[in-house]
Design a protein around this motif. Sequence first.
Motif, PDB file in Angstrom:
ATOM      1  N   THR A   5     -27.902  -8.877   7.339  1.00  0.00           N
ATOM      2  CA  THR A   5     -26.807  -8.544   8.329  1.00  0.00           C
ATOM      3  C   THR A   5     -25.806  -7.325   7.660  1.00  0.00           C
ATOM      4  OG1 THR A   5     -25.281 -10.324   7.473  1.00  0.00           O
ATOM      5  CG2 THR A   5     -26.394 -10.761   9.292  1.00  0.00           C
ATOM      6  N   SER A   6     -25.541  -6.371   8.610  1.00  0.00           N
ATOM      7  CA  SER A   6     -24.782  -5.263   8.204  1.00  0.00           C
ATOM      8  C   SER A   6     -23.376  -5.460   8.665  1.00  0.00           C
ATOM      9  CB  SER A   6     -25.243  -4.014   8.833  1.00  0.00           C
ATOM     10  OG  SER A   6     -25.217  -4.033  10.334  1.00  0.00           O
ATOM     11  N   ALA A   7     -22.458  -5.011   7.954  1.00  0.00           N
ATOM     12  CA  ALA A   7     -21.120  -5.187   8.107  1.00  0.00           C
ATOM     13  C   ALA A   7     -20.539  -4.228   9.201  1.00  0.00           C
ATOM     14  CB  ALA A   7     -20.095  -4.816   6.730  1.00  0.00           C
ATOM     15  N   ILE A   8     -19.654  -4.772  10.113  1.00  0.00           N
ATOM     16  CA  ILE A   8     -19.493  -3.879  11.282  1.00  0.00           C
ATOM     17  C   ILE A   8     -17.851  -3.842  11.008  1.00  0.00           C
ATOM     18  CG2 ILE A   8     -19.073  -3.802  13.933  1.00  0.00           C
ATOM     19  CD1 ILE A   8     -21.235  -5.679  14.019  1.00  0.00           C
ATOM     20  N   PRO A   9     -17.710  -2.311  10.902  1.00  0.00           N
ATOM     21  CA  PRO A   9     -16.152  -1.723  10.598  1.00  0.00           C
ATOM     22  C   PRO A   9     -15.190  -2.390  11.825  1.00  0.00           C
ATOM     23  CG  PRO A   9     -17.225   0.003  11.145  1.00  0.00           C
ATOM     24  CD  PRO A   9     -18.324  -1.009  11.052  1.00  0.00           C
ATOM     25  N   VAL A  10     -14.143  -2.858  11.542  1.00  0.00           N
ATOM     26  CA  VAL A  10     -13.139  -3.395  12.704  1.00  0.00           C
ATOM     27  C   VAL A  10     -11.890  -2.409  12.705  1.00  0.00           C
ATOM     28  CG1 VAL A  10     -11.467  -5.102  13.483  1.00  0.00           C
ATOM     29  CG2 VAL A  10     -13.669  -5.642  12.236  1.00  0.00           C
ATOM     30  N   VAL A  11     -11.837  -1.679  13.799  1.00  0.00           N
ATOM     31  CA  VAL A  11     -10.783  -0.722  14.128  1.00  0.00           C
ATOM     32  C   VAL A  11      -9.819  -1.126  14.990  1.00  0.00           C
ATOM     33  CG1 VAL A  11     -10.239   1.810  14.966  1.00  0.00           C
ATOM     34  CG2 VAL A  11     -12.679   1.151  13.777  1.00  0.00           C
ATOM     35  N   LYS A  12      -8.823  -1.170  14.410  1.00  0.00           N
ATOM     36  CA  LYS A  12      -7.589  -1.537  15.429  1.00  0.00           C
ATOM     37  C   LYS A  12      -6.412  -0.368  15.419  1.00  0.00           C
ATOM     38  CE  LYS A  12      -7.700  -6.414  14.659  1.00  0.00           C
ATOM     39  NZ  LYS A  12      -6.771  -7.749  14.342  1.00  0.00           N
ATOM     40  N   PRO A  13      -5.509  -0.327  16.526  1.00  0.00           N
ATOM     41  CA  PRO A  13      -4.601   0.812  16.504  1.00  0.00           C
ATOM     42  C   PRO A  13      -3.676   0.567  15.281  1.00  0.00           C
ATOM     43  CG  PRO A  13      -4.938  -0.396  18.707  1.00  0.00           C
ATOM     44  CD  PRO A  13      -5.832  -1.141  17.642  1.00  0.00           C
ATOM     45  N   VAL A  14      -3.201   1.804  14.895  1.00  0.00           N
ATOM     46  CA  VAL A  14      -2.254   1.862  13.963  1.00  0.00           C
ATOM     47  C   VAL A  14      -0.936   1.206  14.520  1.00  0.00           C
ATOM     48  CG1 VAL A  14      -0.554   3.333  12.564  1.00  0.00           C
ATOM     49  CG2 VAL A  14      -3.099   3.881  12.796  1.00  0.00           C
ATOM     50  N   SER A  15      -0.538   1.230  15.720  1.00  0.00           N
ATOM     51  CA  SER A  15       0.587   0.616  16.311  1.00  0.00           C
ATOM     52  C   SER A  15       0.637  -1.069  15.945  1.00  0.00           C
ATOM     53  CB  SER A  15       0.695   0.846  17.596  1.00  0.00           C
ATOM     54  OG  SER A  15      -0.484   0.466  18.529  1.00  0.00           O
ATOM     55  N   GLN A  16      -0.492  -1.690  15.764  1.00  0.00           N
ATOM     56  CA  GLN A  16      -0.630  -3.188  15.444  1.00  0.00           C
ATOM     57  C   GLN A  16      -0.368  -3.503  14.114  1.00  0.00           C
ATOM     58  OE1 GLN A  16      -4.051  -5.120  17.115  1.00  0.00           O
ATOM     59  NE2 GLN A  16      -3.965  -4.032  19.056  1.00  0.00           N
ATOM     60  N   LEU A  17      -0.171  -2.516  13.140  1.00  0.00           N
ATOM     61  CA  LEU A  17       0.226  -2.937  11.911  1.00  0.00           C
ATOM     62  C   LEU A  17       1.720  -3.470  11.790  1.00  0.00           C
ATOM     63  CD1 LEU A  17      -0.756   0.600   9.850  1.00  0.00           C
ATOM     64  CD2 LEU A  17      -1.865  -1.402   9.578  1.00  0.00           C
ATOM     65  N   LYS A  18       1.647  -4.495  11.039  1.00  0.00           N
ATOM     66  CA  LYS A  18       2.840  -5.278  10.920  1.00  0.00           C
ATOM     67  C   LYS A  18       3.175  -5.234   9.361  1.00  0.00           C
ATOM     68  CE  LYS A  18       2.615  -6.696  15.102  1.00  0.00           C
ATOM     69  NZ  LYS A  18       3.510  -6.492  16.240  1.00  0.00           N
ATOM     70  N   LEU A  19       4.203  -4.469   9.329  1.00  0.00           N
ATOM     71  CA  LEU A  19       4.624  -3.917   7.928  1.00  0.00           C
ATOM     72  C   LEU A  19       5.972  -4.865   7.621  1.00  0.00           C
ATOM     73  CD1 LEU A  19       4.192  -0.082   7.540  1.00  0.00           C
ATOM     74  CD2 LEU A  19       2.865  -1.867   6.734  1.00  0.00           C
ATOM     75  N   ALA A  20       6.152  -5.287   6.569  1.00  0.00           N
ATOM     76  CA  ALA A  20       7.335  -5.777   5.974  1.00  0.00           C
ATOM     77  C   ALA A  20       8.355  -4.830   5.740  1.00  0.00           C
ATOM     78  CB  ALA A  20       7.030  -6.953   4.999  1.00  0.00           C
ATOM     79  N   PRO A  21       9.674  -5.419   6.122  1.00  0.00           N
ATOM     80  CA  PRO A  21      10.569  -4.221   5.709  1.00  0.00           C
ATOM     81  C   PRO A  21      10.708  -3.862   4.091  1.00  0.00           C
ATOM     82  CG  PRO A  21      11.531  -5.750   6.939  1.00  0.00           C
ATOM     83  CD  PRO A  21      10.165  -6.430   6.661  1.00  0.00           C
ATOM     84  N   GLY A  22      10.553  -2.716   3.869  1.00  0.00           N
ATOM     85  CA  GLY A  22      10.471  -2.190   2.345  1.00  0.00           C
ATOM     86  C   GLY A  22       9.212  -2.087   1.827  1.00  0.00           C
ATOM     87  N   SER A  23       8.044  -2.197   2.775  1.00  0.00           N
ATOM     88  CA  SER A  23       6.863  -2.036   2.542  1.00  0.00           C
ATOM     89  C   SER A  23       6.238  -0.652   2.975  1.00  0.00           C
ATOM     90  CB  SER A  23       5.890  -3.119   2.855  1.00  0.00           C
ATOM     91  OG  SER A  23       5.828  -3.284   4.316  1.00  0.00           O
ATOM     92  N   ALA A  24       5.001  -0.396   2.494  1.00  0.00           N
ATOM     93  CA  ALA A  24       4.266   1.252   3.130  1.00  0.00           C
ATOM     94  C   ALA A  24       2.884   0.929   3.047  1.00  0.00           C
ATOM     95  CB  ALA A  24       4.861   2.226   1.893  1.00  0.00           C
ATOM     96  N   VAL A  25       2.227   1.681   3.689  1.00  0.00           N
ATOM     97  CA  VAL A  25       0.578   1.686   3.797  1.00  0.00           C
ATOM     98  C   VAL A  25       0.391   2.969   3.796  1.00  0.00           C
ATOM     99  CG1 VAL A  25       0.539   1.882   6.222  1.00  0.00           C
ATOM    100  CG2 VAL A  25      -1.123   1.025   4.899  1.00  0.00           C
ATOM    101  N   THR A  26      -0.779   3.386   2.816  1.00  0.00           N
ATOM    102  CA  THR A  26      -1.108   4.534   2.594  1.00  0.00           C
ATOM    103  C   THR A  26      -2.843   4.620   3.248  1.00  0.00           C
ATOM    104  OG1 THR A  26      -0.173   5.092   0.621  1.00  0.00           O
ATOM    105  CG2 THR A  26      -1.726   6.644   0.982  1.00  0.00           C
ATOM    106  N   ILE A  27      -2.863   5.802   4.086  1.00  0.00           N
ATOM    107  CA  ILE A  27      -4.259   5.847   4.609  1.00  0.00           C
ATOM    108  C   ILE A  27      -4.830   7.077   4.410  1.00  0.00           C
ATOM    109  CG2 ILE A  27      -5.460   5.734   6.954  1.00  0.00           C
ATOM    110  CD1 ILE A  27      -3.144   4.299   8.166  1.00  0.00           C
ATOM    111  N   PRO A  28      -5.799   7.317   3.516  1.00  0.00           N
ATOM    112  CA  PRO A  28      -6.596   8.483   3.253  1.00  0.00           C
ATOM    113  C   PRO A  28      -7.579   8.956   4.385  1.00  0.00           C
ATOM    114  CG  PRO A  28      -7.536   6.815   2.071  1.00  0.00           C
ATOM    115  CD  PRO A  28      -6.762   6.023   3.022  1.00  0.00           C
ATOM    116  N   ASP A  29      -7.547  10.213   3.900  1.00  0.00           N
ATOM    117  CA  ASP A  29      -8.814  11.141   4.778  1.00  0.00           C
ATOM    118  C   ASP A  29      -8.630  11.135   6.414  1.00  0.00           C
ATOM    119  OD1 ASP A  29     -10.194  11.356   2.463  1.00  0.00           O
ATOM    120  OD2 ASP A  29     -11.215   9.633   2.857  1.00  0.00           O
ATOM    121  N   VAL A  30      -7.178  11.173   6.754  1.00  0.00           N
ATOM    122  CA  VAL A  30      -6.771  11.403   7.801  1.00  0.00           C
ATOM    123  C   VAL A  30      -6.638  12.797   8.378  1.00  0.00           C
ATOM    124  CG1 VAL A  30      -4.829  10.962   9.396  1.00  0.00           C
ATOM    125  CG2 VAL A  30      -5.334   9.264   7.789  1.00  0.00           C
ATOM    126  N   SER A  31      -7.414  13.081   9.265  1.00  0.00           N
ATOM    127  CA  SER A  31      -7.581  14.603   9.832  1.00  0.00           C
ATOM    128  C   SER A  31      -6.273  14.828  10.573  1.00  0.00           C
ATOM    129  CB  SER A  31      -8.430  15.013  10.901  1.00  0.00           C
ATOM    130  OG  SER A  31      -8.497  14.254  12.127  1.00  0.00           O
TER     131      SER A  31
END
Length: 216
Positions: A2-28
Motif C-alpha cells: 500500500t502507498s501512503a496517501i497524503p492528508v490535506v486539511k485547510p490551514v484554518s483548521q490548525l489548532k495552535l495552543a497559545p504561545g505555540s507556532a508552526v513553520t511550513i516550508p516550501d510555500v509559494s
Amino acid sequence: MTSAIPVVKPVSQLKLAPGSAVTIPDVSWQEFESILLELGEKRSARVAYSNSTLEIMAPLPEHERLKDLISDIVKVLLKKTHRRYEPFGSTTFKKEGSAGVEPDACFYIQNYQFMIGRRRLQPDDPPPDLAIEIDVTSKATIDAYEAIEVPEVWVYNSGKLKIYLLQDGKYLESNISPIFAEIPVTQIIPTVVERAWQVGSVQAVEELEILLSASS
C-alpha cells in the motif's frame, strides 16, 4: 504493497495552543495569499512569510497585554515630542512575491500624513516607520521586515528592548532610536512594563506621563 496517501486539511483548521507556532516550508507566494484569505482578518494568530517559509504564531495573553502597553508608551512619547502619527496595529504588510509580515503594532510617523484616511493599503504605500514585536525569535519575521524595508523595528523580549535599524538592507542593533533620539527608550520601556505588572497598565502609563511632564 500500500502507498501512503497524503492528508490535506485547510490551514484554518490548525489548532495552535497559545504561545505555540508552526513553520511550513516550501510555500509559494500564491499559496501564501490563499492561506491569508483562508485564515481571514478576524483572527488572533500572526503570520510571517519569507524565503518560501510561512510561520503561524498564536500569542499568549501576556503577549497581547505587552503589545497594547508598549503601543500606549509609544503614543505618550510621540505626544511628548509633539509628533502626530497614524497607528496601523497588526496590518498585513507585503512585498509582492517575496515577503509578508504582521507586526504586533506599528506606526506611521514621518509618513503619517500620507496614510491618513487609508482603509486598505495600496501597492505604492510606504512601510510603517516603526514596527513593534513581542518575544520574537523567528528569522522569518526579521527577514520579512528587511524585505519590506521597515526602517526601525523594536523587539521586546524577556524584559529587554532591542532596537534594530535598517542599514544597507540589513538590520543592525542600536542603543538609540532615531525616532526618539533624546529619549532612552531601551531604559524607559522595560521600567514601565515592570511597573505595569505591579500597579496595572493604566497607572504605569499615567506615572510615565507625569514623569515626562516634570522633566519638560
